[in-house]
Design an enzyme around this catalytic site. Structure first.
Site, PDB file in Angstrom:
ATOM      1  N   ARG A  29       0.793  -1.186   0.111  1.00  0.00           N
ATOM      2  CA  ARG A  29       0.046   0.080   0.145  1.00  0.00           C
ATOM      3  C   ARG A  29       0.790   1.040   0.042  1.00  0.00           C
ATOM      4  O   ARG A  29       1.830   1.308   0.863  1.00  0.00           O
ATOM      5  CB  ARG A  29      -0.852  -0.270   1.384  1.00  0.00           C
ATOM      6  N   ARG A  55      -5.827   1.677  -4.883  1.00  0.00           N
ATOM      7  CA  ARG A  55      -5.007   1.247  -3.640  1.00  0.00           C
ATOM      8  C   ARG A  55      -4.941  -0.273  -3.896  1.00  0.00           C
ATOM      9  O   ARG A  55      -5.852  -0.806  -4.493  1.00  0.00           O
ATOM     10  CB  ARG A  55      -5.300   1.578  -2.272  1.00  0.00           C
ATOM     11  N   ASP A  92      -6.757  -1.798   1.276  1.00  0.00           N
ATOM     12  CA  ASP A  92      -7.140  -0.736   2.408  1.00  0.00           C
ATOM     13  C   ASP A  92      -7.647  -1.701   3.377  1.00  0.00           C
ATOM     14  O   ASP A  92      -8.503  -2.490   3.235  1.00  0.00           O
ATOM     15  CB  ASP A  92      -8.208   0.293   1.647  1.00  0.00           C
ATOM     16  N   ASP A 152      -9.648  -0.983   6.956  1.00  0.00           N
ATOM     17  CA  ASP A 152     -10.172  -0.113   8.065  1.00  0.00           C
ATOM     18  C   ASP A 152     -11.038  -0.807   9.018  1.00  0.00           C
ATOM     19  O   ASP A 152     -11.820  -1.876   9.129  1.00  0.00           O
ATOM     20  CB  ASP A 152     -11.440   0.451   7.238  1.00  0.00           C
TER      21      ASP A 152
END
Length: 171
Positions: A90, A99, A102, A104
């Site tokens: 990344r 990207r 990711d 989260d």
């Protein structure tokens, strides 16, 4: 005499996504690394494909929600997730940009955490993003949002995000 203290585990819900390279392979590798570095993966959603959100002139994303049991703190989970993103290549350039991966942190047990410029849990925009809520509702429909007091499924069904989220395949 030493007493054994039982370890306390929290359930962390994460959303994985990516729109570059081997999207599905990157998600699989991220899940392996989450399991090795953060905690035992207990549930994984289907794959979902979504047009880019926020910055729309880029390839579609694959997203997947993951639940894991961990004895780490939310900040430690975040730090490990950022390290996994970096390990998988990344590069942070543009907000909402393309990207490889990711990761989260969306929910952490029923905790509400606000550390400015570092971590907000529940994720402050989750209820507005169909690409977050649909995969999350698949694996955690009855989990209650600790701020809104509604289940994930209820929030998912009542949201107004017009972005199409297409369920592809069960993991």
């Amino acid at each position: 005499m030493m007493l054994n203290k039982a370890l306390e585990y929290s359930t962390a819900y994460l959303l994985l996504g990516g729109n570059l390279g081997d999207r599905e392979g990157n998600l699989k590798k991220a899940i392996e690394l989450l399991d090795q570095n953060i905690g035992r993966v207990i549930s994984v959603s289907s794959l979902y494909e979504t047009a880019a959100w926020g910055k729309t002139d880029q390839p579609a994303f694959l997203n997947q929600a993951v639940a894991l049991e961990t004895d780490l703190s939310a900040l430690e989970v975040l730090d490990h997730a950022l390290n996994i993103e970096q390990e998988l290549g990344r590069v942070r350039k543009d907000k909402w940009g393309e990207r490889l991966i990711d990761i989260d942190l969306i929910l952490f047990g029923n905790e509400v955490i606000n550390i400015p410029d570092k971590l907000q849990v529940p994720h402050p925009h989750m209820q507005n993003r169909r690409f977050v809520m649909e995969p999350l509702a698949e694996i955690a429909p009855d989990v209650v949002h600790p701020v809104f007091g509604d289940t994930i499924l209820t929030i998912s069904k009542n949201m107004e995000d017009p972005l199409e989220v297409k369920r592809l395949a069960k993991h």
